[in-house]
Scaffold this active site. Structure first.
Site, mmCIF file in Angstrom:
data_model
loop_
_atom_site.group_PDB
_atom_site.id
_atom_site.type_symbol
_atom_site.label_atom_id
_atom_site.label_comp_id
_atom_site.label_asym_id
_atom_site.label_seq_id
_atom_site.Cartn_x
_atom_site.Cartn_y
_atom_site.Cartn_z
ATOM 1 N N GLU A 85 0.824 -1.221 0.000
ATOM 2 C CA GLU A 85 0.000 0.000 0.000
ATOM 3 C C GLU A 85 0.854 1.265 0.000
ATOM 4 O O GLU A 85 1.711 1.451 0.880
ATOM 5 C CB GLU A 85 -0.926 0.001 1.231
ATOM 6 C CG GLU A 85 -1.938 1.135 1.188
ATOM 7 C CD GLU A 85 -2.930 1.080 2.337
ATOM 8 O OE1 GLU A 85 -2.907 0.121 3.129
ATOM 9 O OE2 GLU A 85 -3.744 2.019 2.422
ATOM 10 N N LYS A 280 -6.890 -0.632 11.780
ATOM 11 C CA LYS A 280 -6.334 -1.050 10.484
ATOM 12 C C LYS A 280 -5.083 -0.225 10.181
ATOM 13 O O LYS A 280 -4.074 -0.734 9.686
ATOM 14 C CB LYS A 280 -7.396 -0.894 9.383
ATOM 15 C CG LYS A 280 -6.969 -1.372 8.006
ATOM 16 C CD LYS A 280 -6.264 -0.312 7.181
ATOM 17 C CE LYS A 280 -5.904 -0.810 5.791
ATOM 18 N NZ LYS A 280 -4.991 0.084 5.066
ATOM 19 N N ASP A 296 4.384 -14.603 11.494
ATOM 20 C CA ASP A 296 3.046 -15.012 11.061
ATOM 21 C C ASP A 296 2.059 -13.857 11.290
ATOM 22 O O ASP A 296 1.587 -13.649 12.409
ATOM 23 C CB ASP A 296 2.646 -16.246 11.880
ATOM 24 C CG ASP A 296 1.291 -16.800 11.487
ATOM 25 O OD1 ASP A 296 0.518 -16.099 10.810
ATOM 26 O OD2 ASP A 296 0.998 -17.945 11.880
ATOM 27 N N HIS A 393 -1.914 10.743 0.975
ATOM 28 C CA HIS A 393 -2.094 9.407 0.411
ATOM 29 C C HIS A 393 -2.072 9.467 -1.112
ATOM 30 O O HIS A 393 -1.388 8.687 -1.769
ATOM 31 C CB HIS A 393 -3.416 8.814 0.911
ATOM 32 C CG HIS A 393 -3.625 7.388 0.500
ATOM 33 N ND1 HIS A 393 -2.805 6.370 0.935
ATOM 34 C CD2 HIS A 393 -4.534 6.820 -0.315
ATOM 35 C CE1 HIS A 393 -3.205 5.235 0.404
ATOM 36 N NE2 HIS A 393 -4.246 5.478 -0.372
HETATM 37 P P1 HMG Z 1 4.424 15.469 3.703
HETATM 38 O O1 HMG Z 1 4.510 16.343 4.909
HETATM 39 O O2 HMG Z 1 3.759 15.997 2.480
HETATM 40 O O3 HMG Z 1 5.867 14.934 3.320
HETATM 41 O O4 HMG Z 1 3.726 14.132 4.162
HETATM 42 P P2 HMG Z 1 7.173 15.736 2.900
HETATM 43 O O5 HMG Z 1 7.314 15.583 1.433
HETATM 44 O O6 HMG Z 1 7.191 17.104 3.496
HETATM 45 O O7 HMG Z 1 8.303 14.867 3.642
HETATM 46 C C1 HMG Z 1 8.402 14.794 5.059
HETATM 47 C C2 HMG Z 1 8.865 13.396 5.473
HETATM 48 O O8 HMG Z 1 7.811 12.447 5.204
HETATM 49 C C3 HMG Z 1 10.072 12.893 4.710
HETATM 50 O O9 HMG Z 1 11.265 13.366 5.283
HETATM 51 C C4 HMG Z 1 9.918 11.408 4.890
HETATM 52 O O10 HMG Z 1 10.284 11.014 6.183
HETATM 53 C C5 HMG Z 1 8.408 11.216 4.718
HETATM 54 P P3 HMG Z 1 12.643 13.293 4.410
HETATM 55 O O11 HMG Z 1 12.898 11.864 4.090
HETATM 56 O O12 HMG Z 1 12.400 14.106 3.184
HETATM 57 O O13 HMG Z 1 13.651 13.883 5.343
HETATM 58 N N1 HMG Z 1 8.117 11.092 3.280
HETATM 59 C C6 HMG Z 1 8.509 10.057 2.510
HETATM 60 N N2 HMG Z 1 9.229 8.956 2.759
HETATM 61 C C7 HMG Z 1 9.460 8.119 1.733
HETATM 62 N N3 HMG Z 1 8.998 8.332 0.471
HETATM 63 C C8 HMG Z 1 8.276 9.396 0.182
HETATM 64 C C9 HMG Z 1 8.014 10.333 1.216
HETATM 65 N N4 HMG Z 1 7.329 11.486 1.250
HETATM 66 C C10 HMG Z 1 7.405 11.928 2.513
HETATM 67 N N5 HMG Z 1 7.841 9.591 -1.049
HETATM 68 C C11 HMG Z 1 2.900 11.922 4.017
HETATM 69 C C12 HMG Z 1 3.346 13.148 3.251
HETATM 70 C C13 HMG Z 1 2.297 10.921 3.067
HETATM 71 C C14 HMG Z 1 4.103 11.303 4.718
HETATM 72 C C15 HMG Z 1 1.855 12.389 5.110
HETATM 73 O O14 HMG Z 1 0.819 13.068 4.460
HETATM 74 C C16 HMG Z 1 1.302 11.260 5.904
HETATM 75 O O15 HMG Z 1 1.926 10.777 6.838
HETATM 76 N N6 HMG Z 1 0.077 10.826 5.594
HETATM 77 C C17 HMG Z 1 -0.555 9.671 6.215
HETATM 78 C C18 HMG Z 1 -0.609 8.568 5.228
HETATM 79 C C19 HMG Z 1 -1.121 7.288 5.808
HETATM 80 O O16 HMG Z 1 -1.462 7.175 6.944
HETATM 81 N N7 HMG Z 1 -1.165 6.299 4.961
HETATM 82 C C20 HMG Z 1 -1.614 4.972 5.332
HETATM 83 C C21 HMG Z 1 -2.599 4.515 4.311
HETATM 84 S S1 HMG Z 1 -4.174 5.195 4.624
HETATM 85 C C22 HMG Z 1 -4.859 3.959 5.618
HETATM 86 O O17 HMG Z 1 -4.948 2.858 5.224
HETATM 87 C C23 HMG Z 1 -5.136 4.122 7.057
HETATM 88 C C24 HMG Z 1 -6.176 5.048 7.551
HETATM 89 O O18 HMG Z 1 -7.462 4.806 7.044
HETATM 90 C C25 HMG Z 1 -6.178 4.786 9.031
HETATM 91 C C26 HMG Z 1 -7.070 5.692 9.813
HETATM 92 O O19 HMG Z 1 -8.132 6.075 9.311
HETATM 93 O O20 HMG Z 1 -6.709 5.949 10.971
HETATM 94 C C27 HMG Z 1 -5.802 6.449 7.258
#
Ligand code: HMG
Length: 442
Positions: A85, A280, A296, A393
């Protein structure tokens, strides 16, 4: 219509593939190409994978990524994650970075006891059964000595065996309820071997127990199996900081951030629909590390969700509070993991993952996995209560959509740049790609 087949397991891999292609595919050439594309060119490595399971015809890859900057009890880790994901690893990395400057993650293993049960039916007097159990108990330990010897030498083994009367739930139903310490092994084989021997001893010795009537002598063993519910194999993880240190986002004041965050957690504590999604999100982190380290994840999933329902209602695994100006976010979670045995030493990537983590023992791995869960939940909640989840996301999911529409490298570069300042939705990406292609064509 599909046809059934007898003796399939005895066919060679090539014969199995031929049968599959013949039975289920119109474009056999294409299906075979895809299957073969995922074979490993190293025959020995391929054979290892073939032999992990049965009827293997190819490999199913998951991306293997890493999240750096995890400060756990003062020590830095890079966490390996196997997951399909998008945005999970970015979120994990983001949360690690956030807490790196705020003291990191504090963890503690609370307990490591695992459970196994012999389920049996007994038609007779419970007091006589109890007398029999107490008389036979030393023999139960004695008869598994050859199985427990090595584990005992390392400091583990059987902790206790109890007799449980379950007749209120089901007529005639009793259990031998055994608790185990399996140290660095997940322990499934060890526990199941002990249980099957308990069952054998318990049934056979009953035949010569004089106080039993002839009917009582006939104890019916139903099954002997470990439990994946491990509420006493528990680890705690916590992050905390002064409320004013939650200040890194200019769009929201730290006090408001903390208040909204705590409300979001409280909603997941009281509302099962929300709790399932909330948890989740935690499992996004946990499963990915559990998989990467060859553990596992089905067992972990089953145990964790049962634990989330332990008070009779499915609820949040995490909790948050502000006390005396300190924001604290924490979780206690049951995790039965191993760092020896199973795939952990057999799958080269699982081995590599463990090496990346400094070859932890099972207790240390429990703590790292729990950290990944809490971090993931922190990142998701942080997005949910500020920008909304879709912004981050979709930023990460963008490449998947572009790949789906076979965008070339130039198109990808242009559109990644474009969506740095525009909201990415599936539709918006498709439209932008169409427009770009028209422009390029003109
Ligand atoms: P951002 O602030 O736009 O990121 O966040 P940024 O571009 O400013 O970068 C800041 C840091 O984020 C980076 O630091 C990395 O640590 C990380 P740096 O490495 O540059 O020093 N980062 C990345 N790491 C690797 N590859 C990348 C990357 N981009 C940033 N391409 C971010 C963007 C997506 C991190 C933020 O918006 C976030 O944390 N969102 C949450 C996303 C999430 O939770 N996803 C899970 C899937 S959704 C789900 O299934 C669960 C859910 O339904 C659960 C719930 O409801 O509770 C949400």
């Amino acid at each position: 219509m599909s046809k059934s087949i007898s003796g399939f397991s005895k066919l060679s891999k090539a014969q199995k593939i031929d049968w599959l292609l013949e039975t289920h595919f119109l474009d056999k050439k294409n299906a075979k190409r895809i299957l073969i594309q995922y074979w490993n060119s190293d025959d020995k490595l391929q054979q290892l994978h073939d032999e992990f399971i049965e009827n293997t015809i190819t490999n199913y890859y998951l991306p293997f990524g890493i999240a750096p900057n995890y400060l756990v009890n003062g020590k830095l880790f890079t966490i390996p994650m196997a997951i399909e994901e998008s945005s999970v690893i970015a979120a994990a990395s983001n949360a690690a970075k956030f807490w790196l400057d705020r003291g990191g993650f504090k963890t503690k293993v609370i307990s490591t006891t695992k459970i196994g049960q012999v389920h049996f039916m007994f038609q007779g007097d419970f007091e006589t059964l109890k007398t029999y159990f107490n008389a036979i108990k030393p023999q139960l330990f004695e008869d598994v000595k050859s199985i427990t010897k090595n584990m005992q030498q390392r400091g583990g083994g059987i902790i206790d065996i109890e007799l449980k009367d379950k007749t209120k739930d089901l007529k005639g139903y009793y259990q031998l309820h055994a608790s185990f310490e399996t140290l660095d092994a997940m322990g499934a084989n060890f526990i199941n071997s002990c249980l099957e021997q308990f069952a054998e001893t318990f049934k056979t010795r009953a035949l010569s127990f004089d106080a039993f009537s002839s009917e009582e002598k006939n104890i019916q063993i139903i099954m002997s199996i470990l439990s994946n519910y491990v509420p006493d194999c528990l680890v705690r993880v916590e992050v905390s900081c002064n409320i004013e240190d939650l200040n890194e986002d200019a769009t929201i004041l730290p006090e408001e951030f903390a208040a909204k965050f705590i409300q979001a957690v409280k909603i997941a504590e009281v509302e099962p629909y929300r709790a399932v999604t909330h948890n989740k999100g935690i499992m996004n982190g946990i499963d990915a590390v559990v998989l990467a380290t060859g553990n596992d994840f089905r067992a972990v999933e089953a145990g964790v969700h049962a634990y989330a329902s332990r008070n009779g209602k499915y609820s949040s695994l995490t909790h948050a509070k502000v006390e005396h100006g300190i924001f604290t976010f924490w979780m206690e979670i049951p995790l039965a993991l191993g760092t020896v045995g199973g795939l952990t030493n057999l799958h080269p990537l699982a081995k590599l993952s463990l090496e990346m983590l400094g070859n932890p023992n099972a207790k240390e791995l429990m703590q790292i996995v729990a950290v990944a869960g809490l971090a993931q939940n922190f990142a998701a909640l942080r997005s949910l209560i500020t920008t909304g989840i879709q912004q981050g996301h979709m930023k990460m999911h963008l490449l998947n959509i572009l790949n789906q529409f076979e965008a070339n490298d130039n198109e990808k570069t242009t559109l990644i740049e474009h969506f740095k300042t525009n909201v990415a939705t599936h539709n918006a990406v498709v439209e932008a790609l169409k427009k770009l292609r028209l422009t390029n064509y003109d």
